[in-house]
Design a protein around this motif. Sequence first.
Motif, PDB file in Angstrom:
ATOM      1  N   ALA A   1      -5.626  14.280  -0.194  1.00 51.36           N
ATOM      2  CA  ALA A   1      -6.367  13.076  -0.579  1.00 51.36           C
ATOM      3  C   ALA A   1      -5.568  11.812  -0.264  1.00 51.36           C
ATOM      4  N   ASN A   2      -4.283  11.820  -0.570  1.00 53.37           N
ATOM      5  CA  ASN A   2      -3.466  10.631  -0.332  1.00 53.37           C
ATOM      6  C   ASN A   2      -3.213  10.385   1.150  1.00 53.37           C
ATOM      7  N   LYS A   3      -3.030  11.452   1.902  1.00 49.53           N
ATOM      8  CA  LYS A   3      -2.854  11.303   3.353  1.00 49.53           C
ATOM      9  C   LYS A   3      -4.140  10.780   3.981  1.00 49.53           C
ATOM     10  N   LEU A   4      -5.279  11.273   3.508  1.00 50.36           N
ATOM     11  CA  LEU A   4      -6.566  10.793   4.011  1.00 50.36           C
ATOM     12  C   LEU A   4      -6.774   9.332   3.647  1.00 50.36           C
ATOM     13  N   ALA A   5      -6.428   8.969   2.405  1.00 49.36           N
ATOM     14  CA  ALA A   5      -6.579   7.576   1.972  1.00 49.36           C
ATOM     15  C   ALA A   5      -5.765   6.643   2.864  1.00 49.36           C
ATOM     16  N   HIS A   6      -4.567   7.079   3.251  1.00 48.96           N
ATOM     17  CA  HIS A   6      -3.735   6.261   4.132  1.00 48.96           C
ATOM     18  C   HIS A   6      -4.374   6.122   5.512  1.00 48.96           C
ATOM     19  N   SER A   7      -4.928   7.217   6.011  1.00 51.66           N
ATOM     20  CA  SER A   7      -5.607   7.181   7.313  1.00 51.66           C
ATOM     21  C   SER A   7      -6.811   6.253   7.285  1.00 51.66           C
ATOM     22  N   LEU A   8      -7.571   6.297   6.190  1.00 55.09           N
ATOM     23  CA  LEU A   8      -8.726   5.414   6.047  1.00 55.09           C
ATOM     24  C   LEU A   8      -8.283   3.961   5.952  1.00 55.09           C
ATOM     25  N   PHE A   9      -7.207   3.709   5.211  1.00 57.41           N
ATOM     26  CA  PHE A   9      -6.662   2.357   5.066  1.00 57.41           C
ATOM     27  C   PHE A   9      -6.261   1.789   6.426  1.00 57.41           C
ATOM     28  N   GLU A  10      -5.614   2.616   7.241  1.00 60.18           N
ATOM     29  CA  GLU A  10      -5.197   2.174   8.575  1.00 60.18           C
ATOM     30  C   GLU A  10      -6.385   1.863   9.460  1.00 60.18           C
ATOM     31  N   ARG A  11      -7.531   2.449   9.148  1.00 64.36           N
ATOM     32  CA  ARG A  11      -8.757   2.193   9.907  1.00 64.36           C
ATOM     33  C   ARG A  11      -9.569   1.045   9.303  1.00 64.36           C
ATOM     34  N   GLY A  12      -9.017   0.382   8.309  1.00 59.63           N
ATOM     35  CA  GLY A  12      -9.696  -0.759   7.692  1.00 59.63           C
ATOM     36  C   GLY A  12     -10.778  -0.386   6.706  1.00 59.63           C
ATOM     37  N   LYS A  13     -10.735   0.839   6.178  1.00 66.92           N
ATOM     38  CA  LYS A  13     -11.743   1.297   5.212  1.00 66.92           C
ATOM     39  C   LYS A  13     -11.235   1.107   3.786  1.00 66.92           C
ATOM     40  N   GLN A  14     -12.158   0.777   2.886  1.00 68.76           N
ATOM     41  CA  GLN A  14     -11.830   0.570   1.477  1.00 68.76           C
ATOM     42  C   GLN A  14     -11.889   1.899   0.743  1.00 68.76           C
ATOM     43  N   ALA A  15     -10.723   2.416   0.354  1.00 62.83           N
ATOM     44  CA  ALA A  15     -10.674   3.719  -0.304  1.00 62.83           C
ATOM     45  C   ALA A  15      -9.703   3.692  -1.477  1.00 62.83           C
ATOM     46  N   VAL A  16     -10.012   4.488  -2.498  1.00 64.80           N
ATOM     47  CA  VAL A  16      -9.147   4.597  -3.676  1.00 64.80           C
ATOM     48  C   VAL A  16      -9.007   6.069  -4.041  1.00 64.80           C
ATOM     49  N   VAL A  17      -7.799   6.457  -4.487  1.00 61.94           N
ATOM     50  CA  VAL A  17      -7.544   7.827  -4.916  1.00 61.94           C
ATOM     51  C   VAL A  17      -7.470   7.870  -6.438  1.00 61.94           C
ATOM     52  N   LEU A  18      -8.244   8.764  -7.031  1.00 61.16           N
ATOM     53  CA  LEU A  18      -8.153   9.031  -8.462  1.00 61.16           C
ATOM     54  C   LEU A  18      -7.519  10.414  -8.597  1.00 61.16           C
ATOM     55  N   ASP A  19      -6.299  10.454  -9.110  1.00 58.63           N
ATOM     56  CA  ASP A  19      -5.550  11.695  -9.201  1.00 58.63           C
ATOM     57  C   ASP A  19      -5.531  12.205 -10.632  1.00 58.63           C
ATOM     58  N   GLY A  20      -5.669  13.523 -10.782  1.00 52.40           N
ATOM     59  CA  GLY A  20      -5.769  14.134 -12.103  1.00 52.40           C
ATOM     60  C   GLY A  20      -4.645  13.771 -13.040  1.00 52.40           C
ATOM     61  N   ASP A  21      -3.398  13.939 -12.606  1.00 54.39           N
ATOM     62  CA  ASP A  21      -2.250  13.623 -13.458  1.00 54.39           C
ATOM     63  C   ASP A  21      -2.204  12.142 -13.804  1.00 54.39           C
ATOM     64  N   ASN A  22      -2.451  11.297 -12.801  1.00 53.31           N
ATOM     65  CA  ASN A  22      -2.396   9.847 -13.035  1.00 53.31           C
ATOM     66  C   ASN A  22      -3.440   9.393 -14.053  1.00 53.31           C
ATOM     67  N   ILE A  23      -4.649   9.927 -13.944  1.00 56.53           N
ATOM     68  CA  ILE A  23      -5.711   9.542 -14.871  1.00 56.53           C
ATOM     69  C   ILE A  23      -5.376   9.985 -16.287  1.00 56.53           C
ATOM     70  N   ARG A  24      -4.733  11.131 -16.427  1.00 54.50           N
ATOM     71  CA  ARG A  24      -4.371  11.621 -17.759  1.00 54.50           C
ATOM     72  C   ARG A  24      -3.209  10.824 -18.379  1.00 54.50           C
ATOM     73  N   HIS A  25      -2.524  10.028 -17.578  1.00 55.57           N
ATOM     74  CA  HIS A  25      -1.496   9.142 -18.127  1.00 55.57           C
ATOM     75  C   HIS A  25      -2.116   7.933 -18.827  1.00 55.57           C
ATOM     76  N   GLY A  26      -3.354   7.593 -18.468  1.00 53.35           N
ATOM     77  CA  GLY A  26      -3.975   6.397 -19.027  1.00 53.35           C
ATOM     78  C   GLY A  26      -5.336   6.650 -19.619  1.00 53.35           C
ATOM     79  N   LEU A  27      -6.365   6.534 -18.795  1.00 56.02           N
ATOM     80  CA  LEU A  27      -7.751   6.632 -19.241  1.00 56.02           C
ATOM     81  C   LEU A  27      -8.019   7.868 -20.091  1.00 56.02           C
TER      82      LEU A  27
END
Length: 200
Positions: A45-71
């Motif tokens: 997911a993160n590698k894909l998000a970087h590839s999309l970013f390099e292509r000028g696409k608006q993308a965000v990654v929601l990761d399981g561990d990260n979300i459980r740290h907050g929301l």
Amino acid sequence: MSKGTENLVWHEAAVKKDERRMKNGHESFILWFTGLSASGKSSVANKLAHSLFERGKQAVVLDGDNIRHGLNNDLGFKEADRKENIRRIGEVSKLFVESGQIVLTAFISPYRDDRDLVRGLVDRGEFIEVHVKCSLEECEKRDPKGLYQKARRNEIQHFTGISAPYEEPLNPEIVLDTEKDSIDVCVEKILNELKRNRLI
């Protein structure tokens, strides 16, 4: 109508989803990565998000561990908590889709019903289920966080694949074999599928 919502009125956005998509130059949708722990969901997911970013696409990654740290830091790992975890992420993902973004979610999300619930939150074609396929044996060999070892020693309860079930997708839009293919190969496969369907 759920309890407590009878006095609420939905407020329509001044900027519509289609307008945001037009400005961004791509569709907005959810790429829902599901699979066992250590199958490679976050890495792809993160590698894909970087590839999309390099292509000028608006993308965000929601990761399981990260979300459980907050929301979702008030939730555990019993079945009811897992269901609520996915429900909340589904609602957040829907908001990102409405804002014209590509959402990449990396969650084990072990239950088919929960994934289907999220699919039902968005319009047809806006939910793409990505099965990150990897055998339990290989995931245990990788075990980057040492979680499988703890689960085998009963130090972690309700662990997917060991003491809790994982229900594989029946008809996912995309299947990635991370036991056989590299992260780069998996990313390229997704990009080709998105292009083929004119989503990017």
